[in-house]
Design a protein around this motif. Structure first.
Motif, PDB file in Angstrom:
ATOM      1  N   THR A  83      -2.155  11.322   4.957  1.00  0.00           N
ATOM      2  CA  THR A  83      -3.548  10.915   5.101  1.00  0.00           C
ATOM      3  C   THR A  83      -3.646   9.402   4.949  1.00  0.00           C
ATOM      4  N   VAL A  84      -4.779   8.868   5.322  1.00  0.00           N
ATOM      5  CA  VAL A  84      -4.992   7.423   5.170  1.00  0.00           C
ATOM      6  C   VAL A  84      -4.849   7.028   3.705  1.00  0.00           C
ATOM      7  N   GLY A  85      -5.384   7.838   2.800  1.00  0.00           N
ATOM      8  CA  GLY A  85      -5.289   7.524   1.377  1.00  0.00           C
ATOM      9  C   GLY A  85      -3.862   7.535   0.871  1.00  0.00           C
ATOM     10  N   GLU A  86      -3.070   8.553   1.305  1.00  0.00           N
ATOM     11  CA  GLU A  86      -1.674   8.633   0.881  1.00  0.00           C
ATOM     12  C   GLU A  86      -0.871   7.449   1.397  1.00  0.00           C
ATOM     13  N   TYR A  87      -1.075   7.117   2.666  1.00  0.00           N
ATOM     14  CA  TYR A  87      -0.303   6.017   3.237  1.00  0.00           C
ATOM     15  C   TYR A  87      -0.734   4.675   2.641  1.00  0.00           C
ATOM     16  N   ALA A  88      -2.040   4.530   2.354  1.00  0.00           N
ATOM     17  CA  ALA A  88      -2.523   3.274   1.768  1.00  0.00           C
ATOM     18  C   ALA A  88      -1.881   3.027   0.411  1.00  0.00           C
ATOM     19  N   GLY A  89      -1.691   4.103  -0.385  1.00  0.00           N
ATOM     20  CA  GLY A  89      -1.031   3.949  -1.675  1.00  0.00           C
ATOM     21  C   GLY A  89       0.408   3.492  -1.520  1.00  0.00           C
ATOM     22  N   LEU A 109      -3.464  10.304   9.255  1.00  0.00           N
ATOM     23  CA  LEU A 109      -3.197   9.043   9.936  1.00  0.00           C
ATOM     24  C   LEU A 109      -3.033   9.247  11.441  1.00  0.00           C
ATOM     25  N   ASP A 110      -2.331  10.305  11.844  1.00  0.00           N
ATOM     26  CA  ASP A 110      -2.073  10.524  13.267  1.00  0.00           C
ATOM     27  C   ASP A 110      -3.262  11.121  14.007  1.00  0.00           C
ATOM     28  N   LYS A 111      -4.309  11.545  13.265  1.00  0.00           N
ATOM     29  CA  LYS A 111      -5.505  12.113  13.894  1.00  0.00           C
ATOM     30  C   LYS A 111      -6.674  11.131  13.885  1.00  0.00           C
ATOM     31  N   LEU A 112      -6.436   9.946  13.377  1.00  0.00           N
ATOM     32  CA  LEU A 112      -7.504   8.956  13.250  1.00  0.00           C
ATOM     33  C   LEU A 112      -7.936   8.458  14.625  1.00  0.00           C
ATOM     34  N   ARG A 113      -9.238   8.468  14.870  1.00  0.00           N
ATOM     35  CA  ARG A 113      -9.779   8.035  16.152  1.00  0.00           C
ATOM     36  C   ARG A 113     -10.571   6.734  15.983  1.00  0.00           C
ATOM     37  N   VAL A 114     -10.784   6.057  17.098  1.00  0.00           N
ATOM     38  CA  VAL A 114     -11.579   4.826  17.069  1.00  0.00           C
ATOM     39  C   VAL A 114     -12.972   5.122  16.525  1.00  0.00           C
ATOM     40  N   SER A 115     -13.546   6.241  16.937  1.00  0.00           N
ATOM     41  CA  SER A 115     -14.900   6.593  16.486  1.00  0.00           C
ATOM     42  C   SER A 115     -14.957   6.806  14.975  1.00  0.00           C
ATOM     43  N   ASP A 116     -13.868   7.311  14.369  1.00  0.00           N
ATOM     44  CA  ASP A 116     -13.839   7.480  12.912  1.00  0.00           C
ATOM     45  C   ASP A 116     -13.957   6.127  12.212  1.00  0.00           C
ATOM     46  N   VAL A 117     -13.167   5.174  12.683  1.00  0.00           N
ATOM     47  CA  VAL A 117     -13.180   3.838  12.069  1.00  0.00           C
ATOM     48  C   VAL A 117     -14.498   3.136  12.345  1.00  0.00           C
ATOM     49  N   GLN A 118     -15.013   3.273  13.566  1.00  0.00           N
ATOM     50  CA  GLN A 118     -16.282   2.634  13.923  1.00  0.00           C
ATOM     51  C   GLN A 118     -17.415   3.161  13.045  1.00  0.00           C
ATOM     52  N   THR A 119     -17.480   4.464  12.877  1.00  0.00           N
ATOM     53  CA  THR A 119     -18.533   5.065  12.053  1.00  0.00           C
ATOM     54  C   THR A 119     -18.413   4.621  10.601  1.00  0.00           C
ATOM     55  N   TRP A 120     -17.177   4.602  10.098  1.00  0.00           N
ATOM     56  CA  TRP A 120     -16.958   4.184   8.711  1.00  0.00           C
ATOM     57  C   TRP A 120     -17.392   2.747   8.475  1.00  0.00           C
ATOM     58  N   ILE A 121     -16.977   1.844   9.341  1.00  0.00           N
ATOM     59  CA  ILE A 121     -17.266   0.433   9.114  1.00  0.00           C
ATOM     60  C   ILE A 121     -18.740   0.123   9.329  1.00  0.00           C
ATOM     61  N   ASN A 122     -19.394   0.864  10.239  1.00  0.00           N
ATOM     62  CA  ASN A 122     -20.843   0.712  10.415  1.00  0.00           C
ATOM     63  C   ASN A 122     -21.581   1.176   9.170  1.00  0.00           C
ATOM     64  N   GLU A 123     -21.120   2.291   8.592  1.00  0.00           N
ATOM     65  CA  GLU A 123     -21.758   2.842   7.400  1.00  0.00           C
ATOM     66  C   GLU A 123     -21.629   1.887   6.213  1.00  0.00           C
ATOM     67  N   ASN A 128      -3.165   1.112  17.277  1.00  0.00           N
ATOM     68  CA  ASN A 128      -3.939   0.620  16.148  1.00  0.00           C
ATOM     69  C   ASN A 128      -5.419   0.768  16.465  1.00  0.00           C
ATOM     70  N   VAL A 129      -6.022   1.849  15.983  1.00  0.00           N
ATOM     71  CA  VAL A 129      -7.421   2.115  16.318  1.00  0.00           C
ATOM     72  C   VAL A 129      -8.367   1.108  15.678  1.00  0.00           C
ATOM     73  N   ALA A 130      -7.958   0.485  14.579  1.00  0.00           N
ATOM     74  CA  ALA A 130      -8.825  -0.502  13.922  1.00  0.00           C
ATOM     75  C   ALA A 130      -9.033  -1.736  14.792  1.00  0.00           C
ATOM     76  N   SER A 131      -8.081  -2.010  15.676  1.00  0.00           N
ATOM     77  CA  SER A 131      -8.208  -3.176  16.563  1.00  0.00           C
ATOM     78  C   SER A 131      -9.249  -2.957  17.645  1.00  0.00           C
ATOM     79  N   LEU A 132      -9.684  -1.716  17.848  1.00  0.00           N
ATOM     80  CA  LEU A 132     -10.565  -1.386  18.968  1.00  0.00           C
ATOM     81  C   LEU A 132     -12.031  -1.239  18.574  1.00  0.00           C
TER      82      LEU A 132
END
Length: 406
Positions: free
Chosen positions: A68-74, A110-124, A186-190
């Protein structure tokens, strides 16, 4: 045989949904064996991944599922950032991961992360009061609570610059995941972000800088030499506070910068500068040589007065008992001196922009000024250097150094 999905010798490769899939038996990080799967649209694509996976299995343990993003971030903070980057960078990244990334995206694979997931998170994040979300007001003493804990939202929203910083940190994390073969893009770049309007930096005129220095000299301010080095040599706060007497050759008129004093969490570190480009040996104009000579005498007097309470140190700028000066405390001393001198308050960082004007007023050659300012191009130095002040100010600045007894 009709419908055969595998060529001879290919092993476990077969049609799967709208493409193909394959697996390899691997040893997992916990020591157990399991299947590791790869997928693709064509047999050739999957075959290449399958061959690569066999090589990874022979080299060592292989994770059979995407973290997961949390596991990899650690893992990223612990194994990539902390051992290889500056302590201050680690602290900054850790705060972003703990307060923003894990709460928002930590459970996503991590492998299921989409651009829309990151976009929604950062907007929130950008439209949410962080005082409410992080419980900042609740952690204050009851008598000091003033907003969220009392039901009055303060609308503490992150700036566009802060939101951009969150995206930058996450993009750096995902770049490492790509390097390790965990994801392919890198979905964060998009994601799209609001434009950042750069704050116009402030600077003093030469006359204001002269008044500031004259005020410090007249009051016998123990940090007068520090102010001179910041304004005349353009030293950063950490570089100035990290200077030792071994870095200074007063007879040769040179000063070497290769260390800094930096507060990182609970530690005050005396460490190398952030980049090699920050290191330099600078020529000392007369005003700096005189100020440093005066500082040496003042420090000797303070050491004698402190007696056994003195903390031995080779640092040039210390407290009355020889301890390093806290960077935040220096900010307070700077602001008080601004008020005492009757000049506009600017930050220590902004004072570096005043440096070029002062060097010009002191008749320092442009090529020497380029070396002092550590500019990569001479044109940058000249663009600032050509703006000089009145003859009266130029003369006063020269007298500022020569008027002190050495």
């Amino acid at each position: 045989m009709p419908g055969r999905a595998r060529a001879n010798g290919e092993g476990s490769i077969f049609p799967y949904r709208n493409g193909f899939a394959a697996y390899v038996w691997v040893e997992k990080p916990d020591g157990k064996r399991g299947r590791k799967w790869v997928y693709g649209k064509t047999r050739e694509e999957v075959h290449d991944k399958w061959i690569k996976l066999h090589g990874q299995a022979k080299a060592g343990p292989v994770a059979t599922r995407s973290p997961t993003v949390g596991e990899y971030a650690g893992y990223w903070l612990r194994e990539i950032v902390k051992p290889n980057l500056a302590p201050g960078t680690y602290v900054t990244y850790e705060v972003v991961v703990r307060l923003y990334l894990v709460p928002g995206l930590g459970r996503k694979r991590l492998d299921k992360l989409r651009v829309s997931d990151v976009q929604t998170w950062i907007n929130e994040v950008g439209r949410t009061c962080q005082c409410c979300t992080q419980g900042k007001d609740e952690r204050r003493k009851p008598a000091q609570r003033r907003c969220c804990a009392l039901g009055r939202c303060c609308r503490y929203l992150p700036s566009a610059t802060s939101v951009t910083h969150l995206r930058t940190v996450f993009r750096t994390l995902l770049s490492q995941a790509i390097t390790e073969g965990l994801i392919s893009r890198n979905v964060a770049s998009l994601v799209k972000l609001p434009p950042v309007r750069k704050r116009k930096r402030k600077a003093w005129t030469s006359d204001e800088a002269r008044r500031f220095l004259e005020s410090a000299r007249a009051d016998d301010d123990p940090l007068y030499a520090a102010y001179v080095l910041i304004l005349v040599l353009g030293l950063r706060k950490g570089e100035m506070l990290g200077l030792t007497w071994a870095d200074v050759e007063l007879d040769a008129g040179e000063l070497t910068i290769d260390r800094q004093l930096q507060r990182v969490g609970a530690e005050l570190l005396h460490r190398e500068t952030k980049t090699a480009a920050s290191d330099a040996t600078l020529p000392l104009p007369d005003i700096c040589t005189v100020a440093l000579d005066r500082r040496r005498a003042a420090q000797t007097a303070a050491r004698d007065a402190a007696g056994p309470a003195w903390q031995p140190s080779d640092l040039i700028f210390t407290t009355g008992y020889g301890r390093p000066i806290e960077p935040r405390n220096f900010n307070r001393f700077w602001d008080r001196r601004c008020d005492a001198a009757g000049v506009r308050r600017i930050t220590v960082r902004d004072a570096r922009r005043t440096c070029a004007s002062l060097l010009a007023d002191l008749d320092v050659h442009p090529r020497v000024a380029m070396q002092i300012l550590r500019h990569a191009q001479f044109a940058i130095t000249m663009e600032i250097y050509t703006v000089v002040s009145s003859a009266a100010t130029r003369d006063a600045l020269k007298r500022l150094g020569s008027a002190l007894d050495r």
